[in-house]
Write a protein that holds these residues in place. Structure first.
Motif, PDB file in Angstrom:
ATOM      1  N   SER A   1     -26.155 -30.650  31.426  1.00 24.67           N
ATOM      2  CA  SER A   1     -25.385 -30.609  32.665  1.00 24.67           C
ATOM      3  C   SER A   1     -25.148 -32.021  33.172  1.00 24.67           C
ATOM      4  O   SER A   1     -25.902 -32.941  32.870  1.00 24.67           O
ATOM      5  N   LEU A   2     -24.084 -32.184  33.924  1.00 22.21           N
ATOM      6  CA  LEU A   2     -23.776 -33.469  34.538  1.00 22.21           C
ATOM      7  C   LEU A   2     -24.500 -33.561  35.875  1.00 22.21           C
ATOM      8  O   LEU A   2     -24.621 -32.573  36.591  1.00 22.21           O
ATOM      9  N   THR A   3     -24.934 -34.747  36.212  1.00 24.60           N
ATOM     10  CA  THR A   3     -25.491 -34.957  37.543  1.00 24.60           C
ATOM     11  C   THR A   3     -24.327 -35.009  38.528  1.00 24.60           C
ATOM     12  O   THR A   3     -23.163 -35.199  38.133  1.00 24.60           O
ATOM     13  N   ALA A   4     -24.629 -34.865  39.800  1.00 25.08           N
ATOM     14  CA  ALA A   4     -23.591 -34.962  40.826  1.00 25.08           C
ATOM     15  C   ALA A   4     -22.931 -36.332  40.780  1.00 25.08           C
ATOM     16  O   ALA A   4     -21.708 -36.449  40.941  1.00 25.08           O
TER      17      ALA A   4
ATOM     18  N   ILE B   1     -16.653 -39.180  37.142  1.00 24.63           N
ATOM     19  CA  ILE B   1     -15.585 -38.642  36.290  1.00 24.63           C
ATOM     20  C   ILE B   1     -14.375 -38.277  37.141  1.00 24.63           C
ATOM     21  O   ILE B   1     -13.235 -38.587  36.779  1.00 24.63           O
ATOM     22  N   HIS B   2     -14.605 -37.653  38.291  1.00 25.53           N
ATOM     23  CA  HIS B   2     -13.497 -37.334  39.199  1.00 25.53           C
ATOM     24  C   HIS B   2     -12.767 -38.604  39.638  1.00 25.53           C
ATOM     25  O   HIS B   2     -11.541 -38.641  39.689  1.00 25.53           O
ATOM     26  N   ARG B   3     -13.527 -39.649  39.949  1.00 26.09           N
ATOM     27  CA  ARG B   3     -12.927 -40.912  40.364  1.00 26.09           C
ATOM     28  C   ARG B   3     -12.048 -41.481  39.253  1.00 26.09           C
ATOM     29  O   ARG B   3     -10.924 -41.906  39.492  1.00 26.09           O
ATOM     30  N   MET B   4     -12.545 -41.442  38.017  1.00 26.99           N
ATOM     31  CA  MET B   4     -11.780 -41.967  36.887  1.00 26.99           C
ATOM     32  C   MET B   4     -10.507 -41.155  36.661  1.00 26.99           C
ATOM     33  O   MET B   4      -9.445 -41.712  36.375  1.00 26.99           O
ATOM     34  N   ILE B   5     -10.601 -39.840  36.792  1.00 20.07           N
ATOM     35  CA  ILE B   5      -9.424 -38.980  36.634  1.00 20.07           C
ATOM     36  C   ILE B   5      -8.393 -39.307  37.703  1.00 20.07           C
ATOM     37  O   ILE B   5      -7.198 -39.445  37.416  1.00 20.07           O
TER      38      ILE B   5
END
Length: 123
Positions: A101-104, A110-114
């Motif tokens: 699982s990914l940590t928060a 990842i959201h920031r990079m997207i």
């Protein structure tokens, strides 16, 4: 840049150069003696191979990069995704996160990079 394959030791030596550049070949000989137990000839031979692969240059005994570490590993990662997942980043992420699982914090990054990639695409 052409495809460059590095062995484990070459990659560790390249990382050492990137970390310390600009660095003299004499300093590299000393560092590799400590880190890897290498003799001078081994340090110079592996450096020559890294130069032939187009990663570094040696100007009068001073070694600097032709390509930075981040760019090199970015190209390697992209090639891996292309070869292994038919270029599908979602397929790669699905495989990467299947049993972990990914940590928060990782998810937020990842959201920031997207979002950054979307903004660049919109420009």
């Amino acid at each position: 840049m052409k495809e460059v394959q590095l062995g484990v030791i070459e990659a560790r030596y390249a990382d050492m150069i990137w970390e310390h550049e600009p660095v003299t070949s004499s300093e590299l000989v000393k560092m590799t003696a400590v880190a890897f137990g290498w003799k001078r000839t081994t340090a110079h031979n592996v450096l020559r191979r890294l130069i032939e692969k187009g990663l570094f240059r040696n100007d009068n005994g001073t070694v600097t990069s032709v390509i930075c570490r981040e760019e090199f590993y970015s190209l390697q990662s992209r090639k891996y995704v292309e070869d292994t997942f038919e270029g599908s980043l979602p397929a790669f992420i699905a495989a990467f996160t299947k049993n972990a699982s990914l940590t928060a914090q990782e998810a937020a990054e990842i959201h920031r990079m997207i979002n950054e990639a979307r903004e660049e695409a919109d420009e």
